[in-house]
Design a protein around this motif. Structure first.
Motif, short mmCIF file in Angstrom:
data_model
loop_
_atom_site.label_atom_id
_atom_site.label_comp_id
_atom_site.label_asym_id
_atom_site.label_seq_id
_atom_site.Cartn_x
_atom_site.Cartn_y
_atom_site.Cartn_z
N GLN A 1 37.31 -5.19 12.07
CA GLN A 1 38.43 -5.35 11.14
C GLN A 1 38.00 -6.06 9.85
O GLN A 1 38.74 -6.86 9.30
N ASN A 2 36.80 -5.75 9.38
CA ASN A 2 36.26 -6.30 8.14
C ASN A 2 35.83 -5.17 7.23
O ASN A 2 35.56 -4.05 7.69
N PHE A 3 35.75 -5.47 5.93
CA PHE A 3 35.13 -4.54 4.99
C PHE A 3 33.63 -4.61 5.21
O PHE A 3 33.08 -5.65 5.51
N GLU A 4 32.95 -3.48 5.02
CA GLU A 4 31.50 -3.46 5.10
C GLU A 4 30.95 -3.05 3.74
O GLU A 4 31.35 -2.03 3.18
N ILE A 5 30.07 -3.88 3.20
CA ILE A 5 29.46 -3.62 1.89
C ILE A 5 27.98 -3.32 2.11
O ILE A 5 27.31 -4.02 2.87
N LYS A 6 27.48 -2.29 1.44
CA LYS A 6 26.06 -1.92 1.54
C LYS A 6 25.46 -1.88 0.15
O LYS A 6 26.08 -1.39 -0.79
N SER B 1 44.58 -1.97 4.35
CA SER B 1 43.28 -1.36 4.66
C SER B 1 43.22 -0.88 6.11
O SER B 1 42.64 0.16 6.39
N GLN B 2 43.83 -1.64 7.01
CA GLN B 2 43.85 -1.22 8.41
C GLN B 2 44.69 0.03 8.57
O GLN B 2 44.33 0.94 9.32
N THR B 3 45.78 0.10 7.83
CA THR B 3 46.63 1.28 7.87
C THR B 3 45.89 2.50 7.34
O THR B 3 46.02 3.60 7.89
N THR C 1 0.81 -1.21 0.00
CA THR C 1 0.00 0.00 0.00
C THR C 1 0.85 1.26 0.00
O THR C 1 0.31 2.36 -0.13
N SER C 2 2.15 1.15 0.15
CA SER C 2 3.05 2.31 0.17
C SER C 2 3.34 2.77 -1.26
O SER C 2 3.25 1.99 -2.20
N PRO C 3 3.71 4.03 -1.41
CA PRO C 3 4.09 4.49 -2.75
C PRO C 3 5.37 3.82 -3.25
O PRO C 3 5.53 3.58 -4.44
N SER C 4 6.28 3.50 -2.33
CA SER C 4 7.53 2.84 -2.73
C SER C 4 8.00 1.94 -1.59
O SER C 4 7.60 2.09 -0.44
N VAL C 5 8.87 0.99 -1.95
CA VAL C 5 9.47 0.10 -0.97
C VAL C 5 11.00 0.21 -1.10
O VAL C 5 11.52 0.48 -2.18
N THR C 6 11.67 -0.01 0.02
CA THR C 6 13.14 0.06 0.05
C THR C 6 13.67 -1.16 0.77
O THR C 6 13.15 -1.55 1.82
N VAL C 7 14.70 -1.76 0.20
CA VAL C 7 15.41 -2.88 0.82
C VAL C 7 16.88 -2.51 0.87
O VAL C 7 17.46 -2.07 -0.12
N GLU C 8 17.48 -2.67 2.05
CA GLU C 8 18.91 -2.40 2.23
C GLU C 8 19.56 -3.62 2.86
O GLU C 8 19.05 -4.17 3.83
N ILE C 9 20.69 -4.04 2.29
CA ILE C 9 21.43 -5.19 2.79
C ILE C 9 22.86 -4.75 3.09
O ILE C 9 23.49 -4.09 2.27
N LYS C 10 23.32 -5.13 4.27
CA LYS C 10 24.71 -4.86 4.66
C LYS C 10 25.41 -6.20 4.87
O LYS C 10 24.80 -7.16 5.34
N ASN C 11 26.69 -6.25 4.56
CA ASN C 11 27.47 -7.47 4.65
C ASN C 11 28.88 -7.13 5.13
O ASN C 11 29.36 -6.03 4.89
N GLU C 12 29.53 -8.07 5.78
CA GLU C 12 30.92 -7.91 6.19
C GLU C 12 31.78 -8.95 5.47
O GLU C 12 31.37 -10.09 5.31
N VAL C 13 32.96 -8.51 5.05
CA VAL C 13 33.90 -9.37 4.33
C VAL C 13 35.26 -9.25 5.00
O VAL C 13 35.76 -8.15 5.22
N LYS C 14 35.85 -10.40 5.33
CA LYS C 14 37.18 -10.41 5.93
C LYS C 14 38.22 -10.16 4.84
O LYS C 14 38.22 -10.82 3.80
N PRO C 15 39.12 -9.20 5.04
CA PRO C 15 40.10 -8.90 4.01
C PRO C 15 41.18 -9.98 3.92
O PRO C 15 41.46 -10.70 4.88
N LEU C 16 41.76 -10.10 2.73
CA LEU C 16 42.92 -10.98 2.55
C LEU C 16 44.09 -10.41 3.34
O LEU C 16 44.13 -9.21 3.63
N PRO C 17 45.09 -11.24 3.71
CA PRO C 17 46.15 -10.79 4.63
C PRO C 17 46.86 -9.50 4.21
O PRO C 17 46.92 -8.56 4.99
N LEU C 18 47.40 -9.42 3.02
CA LEU C 18 48.13 -8.22 2.62
C LEU C 18 47.19 -7.03 2.49
O LEU C 18 47.51 -5.92 2.93
N ILE C 19 46.01 -7.26 1.93
CA ILE C 19 45.02 -6.19 1.77
C ILE C 19 44.54 -5.71 3.13
O ILE C 19 44.30 -4.53 3.34
N GLY C 20 44.39 -6.65 4.07
CA GLY C 20 43.95 -6.29 5.42
C GLY C 20 44.91 -5.35 6.11
O GLY C 20 44.50 -4.39 6.77
N PHE C 21 46.18 -5.61 5.95
CA PHE C 21 47.19 -4.73 6.57
C PHE C 21 47.14 -3.33 5.96
O PHE C 21 47.13 -2.33 6.68
#
Length: 162
Positions: free
Chosen positions: A131-136, A121-123, A99-119
């Protein structure tokens, strides 16, 4: 005539180039994983929006969330694709109904970085508190076309039935 032996030149060049090639490949794998996750999440958002716009408010939450999770099953349950070891990190938020004019769906996820990338990215400080990436990903869709919302559709239907 002076003879110069060049035996082993290719071996030395390979010894220099192989680590560089592996490093470049490693640096390209993490963005590929994040892009894959984001694409699957966007598609899940769009499909769930279509489902939310057809279901009444009291049915929406459980049915549509399970529908979205089935779509998100295309992402492997490995921490480098989706943190699942300490509990599912998908956060699915839905607003609106049929019954709404529009609907919205939002999904968030966490991804553990690879070792070199994690270092790196943390820097740079682009990781979240876990200590994870967050994707929205989010999607907003209209439940009814604008021409129906702007005009009295019931009046039109009534005139056709007379």
């Amino acid at each position: 005539m002076l003879l110069v032996k060049e035996d082993g030149q290719a071996t030395v060049e390979a010894a220099i180039m192989i680590p560089i090639i592996f490093l470049l490949m490693l640096l390209l794998i993490q963005p590929g994983i994040l892009l894959y996750d984001w694409i699957v999440m966007n598609e899940a958002c769009a499909e769930t929006c279509r489902a939310v716009s057809t279901i009444s408010e009291n049915e929406k939450q459980s049915m549509c969330e399970s529908y979205a999770r089935r779509r998100l099953a295309a992402i492997p349950q490995q921490d480098n694709f989706h943190v699942h070891s300490i509990g599912c990190s998908y956060d699915i938020q839905m607003s609106g109904n049929n019954t709404s004019p529009s609907v919205t769906v939002e999904i968030k996820n966490e991804v553990k970085p690879l070792p070199l990338i994690g270092f790196l990215s943390q820097t740079l400080g682009i990781l979240n508190e876990n200590q994870n990436f967050e994707i929205k990903a989010s999607s907003t869709q209209q439940c009814r076309p604008s021409w129906i919302r702007e005009h009295n559709a019931e009046k039109w239907v009534g005139s056709w039935l007379q």
